[in-house]
Design a protein around this motif. Structure first.
Motif, PDB file in Angstrom:
ATOM      1  N   ALA A   1       0.819  -1.212   0.000  1.00 31.27           N
ATOM      2  CA  ALA A   1       0.000   0.000   0.000  1.00 31.27           C
ATOM      3  C   ALA A   1       0.854   1.263   0.000  1.00 31.27           C
ATOM      4  O   ALA A   1       0.586   2.213  -0.747  1.00 31.27           O
ATOM      5  CB  ALA A   1      -0.932  -0.011   1.211  1.00 31.27           C
ATOM      6  N   ARG A   2       1.880   1.263   0.806  1.00 34.20           N
ATOM      7  CA  ARG A   2       2.681   2.477   1.000  1.00 34.20           C
ATOM      8  C   ARG A   2       3.651   2.727  -0.147  1.00 34.20           C
ATOM      9  O   ARG A   2       3.760   3.866  -0.643  1.00 34.20           O
ATOM     10  CB  ARG A   2       3.475   2.354   2.308  1.00 34.20           C
ATOM     11  N   LEU A   3       4.353   1.688  -0.591  1.00 30.81           N
ATOM     12  CA  LEU A   3       5.407   1.877  -1.586  1.00 30.81           C
ATOM     13  C   LEU A   3       4.904   1.771  -3.022  1.00 30.81           C
ATOM     14  O   LEU A   3       5.362   2.500  -3.900  1.00 30.81           O
ATOM     15  CB  LEU A   3       6.530   0.862  -1.358  1.00 30.81           C
ATOM     16  N   VAL A   4       3.975   0.855  -3.245  1.00 32.09           N
ATOM     17  CA  VAL A   4       3.494   0.653  -4.619  1.00 32.09           C
ATOM     18  C   VAL A   4       2.346   1.605  -4.953  1.00 32.09           C
ATOM     19  O   VAL A   4       2.325   2.226  -6.019  1.00 32.09           O
ATOM     20  CB  VAL A   4       3.046  -0.814  -4.825  1.00 32.09           C
ATOM     21  N   PHE A   5       1.385   1.761  -4.021  1.00 29.09           N
ATOM     22  CA  PHE A   5       0.197   2.574  -4.312  1.00 29.09           C
ATOM     23  C   PHE A   5       0.213   3.942  -3.629  1.00 29.09           C
ATOM     24  O   PHE A   5      -0.747   4.705  -3.757  1.00 29.09           O
ATOM     25  CB  PHE A   5      -1.061   1.797  -3.919  1.00 29.09           C
ATOM     26  N   LYS A   6       1.274   4.243  -2.882  1.00 27.55           N
ATOM     27  CA  LYS A   6       1.512   5.577  -2.317  1.00 27.55           C
ATOM     28  C   LYS A   6       0.381   6.050  -1.396  1.00 27.55           C
ATOM     29  O   LYS A   6      -0.005   7.229  -1.413  1.00 27.55           O
ATOM     30  CB  LYS A   6       1.723   6.610  -3.433  1.00 27.55           C
ATOM     31  N   THR A   7      -0.171   5.174  -0.603  1.00 25.53           N
ATOM     32  CA  THR A   7      -1.186   5.586   0.366  1.00 25.53           C
ATOM     33  C   THR A   7      -0.514   6.289   1.541  1.00 25.53           C
ATOM     34  O   THR A   7       0.707   6.237   1.698  1.00 25.53           O
ATOM     35  CB  THR A   7      -1.956   4.367   0.892  1.00 25.53           C
ATOM     36  N   ASP A   8      -1.319   6.933   2.388  1.00 33.79           N
ATOM     37  CA  ASP A   8      -0.737   7.514   3.595  1.00 33.79           C
ATOM     38  C   ASP A   8      -0.483   6.408   4.618  1.00 33.79           C
ATOM     39  O   ASP A   8      -0.899   5.261   4.436  1.00 33.79           O
ATOM     40  CB  ASP A   8      -1.619   8.623   4.166  1.00 33.79           C
ATOM     41  N   VAL A   9       0.198   6.761   5.700  1.00 33.57           N
ATOM     42  CA  VAL A   9       0.647   5.760   6.663  1.00 33.57           C
ATOM     43  C   VAL A   9      -0.526   5.073   7.345  1.00 33.57           C
ATOM     44  O   VAL A   9      -0.523   3.850   7.521  1.00 33.57           O
ATOM     45  CB  VAL A   9       1.581   6.405   7.709  1.00 33.57           C
ATOM     46  N   MET A  10      -1.547   5.834   7.731  1.00 38.63           N
ATOM     47  CA  MET A  10      -2.665   5.233   8.457  1.00 38.63           C
ATOM     48  C   MET A  10      -3.442   4.252   7.580  1.00 38.63           C
ATOM     49  O   MET A  10      -3.814   3.163   8.022  1.00 38.63           O
ATOM     50  CB  MET A  10      -3.594   6.320   9.000  1.00 38.63           C
ATOM     51  N   GLU A  11      -3.673   4.613   6.319  1.00 34.93           N
ATOM     52  CA  GLU A  11      -4.375   3.702   5.425  1.00 34.93           C
ATOM     53  C   GLU A  11      -3.528   2.466   5.149  1.00 34.93           C
ATOM     54  O   GLU A  11      -4.045   1.336   5.113  1.00 34.93           O
ATOM     55  CB  GLU A  11      -4.734   4.397   4.108  1.00 34.93           C
ATOM     56  N   ALA A  12      -2.222   2.643   4.957  1.00 37.22           N
ATOM     57  CA  ALA A  12      -1.342   1.502   4.717  1.00 37.22           C
ATOM     58  C   ALA A  12      -1.342   0.559   5.915  1.00 37.22           C
ATOM     59  O   ALA A  12      -1.361  -0.665   5.762  1.00 37.22           O
ATOM     60  CB  ALA A  12       0.077   1.981   4.425  1.00 37.22           C
ATOM     61  N   ALA A  13      -1.331   1.129   7.126  1.00 36.65           N
ATOM     62  CA  ALA A  13      -1.350   0.305   8.335  1.00 36.65           C
ATOM     63  C   ALA A  13      -2.641  -0.510   8.421  1.00 36.65           C
ATOM     64  O   ALA A  13      -2.624  -1.695   8.787  1.00 36.65           O
ATOM     65  CB  ALA A  13      -1.187   1.182   9.572  1.00 36.65           C
ATOM     66  N   LEU A  14      -3.752   0.097   8.052  1.00 35.22           N
ATOM     67  CA  LEU A  14      -5.032  -0.622   8.133  1.00 35.22           C
ATOM     68  C   LEU A  14      -5.182  -1.640   7.007  1.00 35.22           C
ATOM     69  O   LEU A  14      -5.838  -2.671   7.191  1.00 35.22           O
ATOM     70  CB  LEU A  14      -6.190   0.373   8.118  1.00 35.22           C
ATOM     71  N   LEU A  15      -4.594  -1.388   5.856  1.00 34.69           N
ATOM     72  CA  LEU A  15      -4.603  -2.396   4.796  1.00 34.69           C
ATOM     73  C   LEU A  15      -3.742  -3.590   5.187  1.00 34.69           C
ATOM     74  O   LEU A  15      -4.093  -4.743   4.907  1.00 34.69           O
ATOM     75  CB  LEU A  15      -4.119  -1.785   3.479  1.00 34.69           C
ATOM     76  N   GLY A  16      -2.618  -3.326   5.862  1.00 37.03           N
ATOM     77  CA  GLY A  16      -1.826  -4.426   6.405  1.00 37.03           C
ATOM     78  C   GLY A  16      -2.615  -5.194   7.451  1.00 37.03           C
ATOM     79  O   GLY A  16      -2.595  -6.430   7.485  1.00 37.03           O
ATOM     80  N   LEU A  17      -3.336  -4.475   8.293  1.00 34.74           N
ATOM     81  CA  LEU A  17      -4.163  -5.118   9.313  1.00 34.74           C
ATOM     82  C   LEU A  17      -5.261  -5.954   8.681  1.00 34.74           C
ATOM     83  O   LEU A  17      -5.593  -7.043   9.175  1.00 34.74           O
ATOM     84  CB  LEU A  17      -4.778  -4.056  10.229  1.00 34.74           C
TER      85      LEU A  17
END
Length: 304
Positions: A84-100
């Motif tokens: 989410a963070r590196l490939v799709f450039k989301t913000d940190v909170m969204e990336a954390a929740l996608l990982g979750l």
């Protein structure tokens, strides 16, 4: 396998479908779904977390299985965050929740009722063990992380105060303390918590259906697809490699745990996204896609 699909998976999946249909018809809208989500976050989920940990058969948990499953969760959380963070450039909170969403599967609201329906309560101890571990470690840790990220400009004391007053965290801590000490919960409190906790699963699945019925943003269409692929393909394969290839677990322990690994993305990530004002379109779509795909993966795991 057809029996598992018709009598276990589809009835639970259908709750979200009802919310989706009523959302399309305009009977329920986004604001109503938000109100339902707040009820789950602040009332039903604390009761459910308390019940699970207060009554969890801690002495019966297979520690090797839990350690192996925790390794898969850490790896999946990391993979989801980085994608989410590196490939799709989301913000940190969204990336954390996608990982979750990948790591914390929809076990408590989806897999557990399916497993109880199919196999009875005596056969689901491995699933209860994973749920208990996730409540104590993954979900609690994510709540703390989201509180910290949401209050990053606030003082340390304010952030700590918000964390320790978080209703699900307080309830799970109390439930764990009671479970460890072996204290009996008074009947009246037990009935009250059980009644409230029983509402968490159907209400949150119904609210998710409503959200999914709303018009979605057309941007980032491949993000939920990538998250779904990791969840339904990589996670079960990794779990199988650890459970069968490394730990050599018995089928009685391995197969229920495989149902959890094969489950859809966790609804808890969606609930937290709504509660913390994080963008929900990719999370909701990943839950939708993985829920549809899990009709196959969970059914296969249940039939092992």
């Amino acid at each position: 396998m057809l029996d598992q699909l018709l009598n276990g998976v589809l009835p639970v999946f259908g709750i979200g479908a009802v919310g989706y249909v009523l959302g399309l018809r305009g009977t329920f809208d986004f604001n109503m779904a938000m109100a339902l989500n707040k009820f789950v976050m602040f009332v039903a989920m604390p009761a459910l977390g308390f019940q699970l940990l207060a009554h969890a058969p801690l002495a019966e948990f297979d520690q090797a299985m839990l350690a192996g499953y925790f390794v898969t969760e850490v790896l999946m959380y990391t993979a989801g965050f980085l994608i989410a963070r590196l490939v799709f450039k989301t913000d940190v909170m969204e990336a954390a929740l996608l990982g979750l969403a990948i790591a914390l599967t929809n076990h408590i609201l989806f897999v557990l009722p399916i497993a109880i329906t199919l196999f009875g309560e005596d056969a689901v101890t491995p699933i209860v063990a994973i749920i208990s571990m996730d409540g104590m470690l993954i979900f609690s840790g994510s709540l703390i992380l989201m509180d910290v990220l949401a209050t990053k400009d606030a003082s340390l004391g304010h952030t700590i105060g918000k964390v320790v007053r978080n209703p699900p965290l307080v309830a799970m801590t109390l439930g764990l303390a009671i479970g460890v000490m072996g204290v009996s919960v008074p009947v009246g409190i037990d009935v009250f918590m059980d009644f409230l906790g029983g509402a968490a699963s159907p209400v949150l699945l119904f609210a998710l259906g409503i959200i999914l019925s709303q018009k979605a943003s057309g941007s980032r269409p491949m993000l939920p697809v990538a998250i779904t692929g990791v969840k339904l393909v990589v996670h079960p394969l990794l779990a199988w490699a650890i459970f069968a290839g490394v730990l050599h677990l018995s089928p009685e322990v391995r197969n229920p745990a495989m149902m959890v690994a094969a489950a859809p993305c966790g609804v808890m990530a969606f609930m937290l996204a709504l509660n913390y004002g994080v963008r929900v379109d990719a999370i909701a779509r990943a839950i939708l896609y993985s829920s549809i795909g899990s009709l196959v993966t969970v059914t296969v795991a249940a039939a092992l």
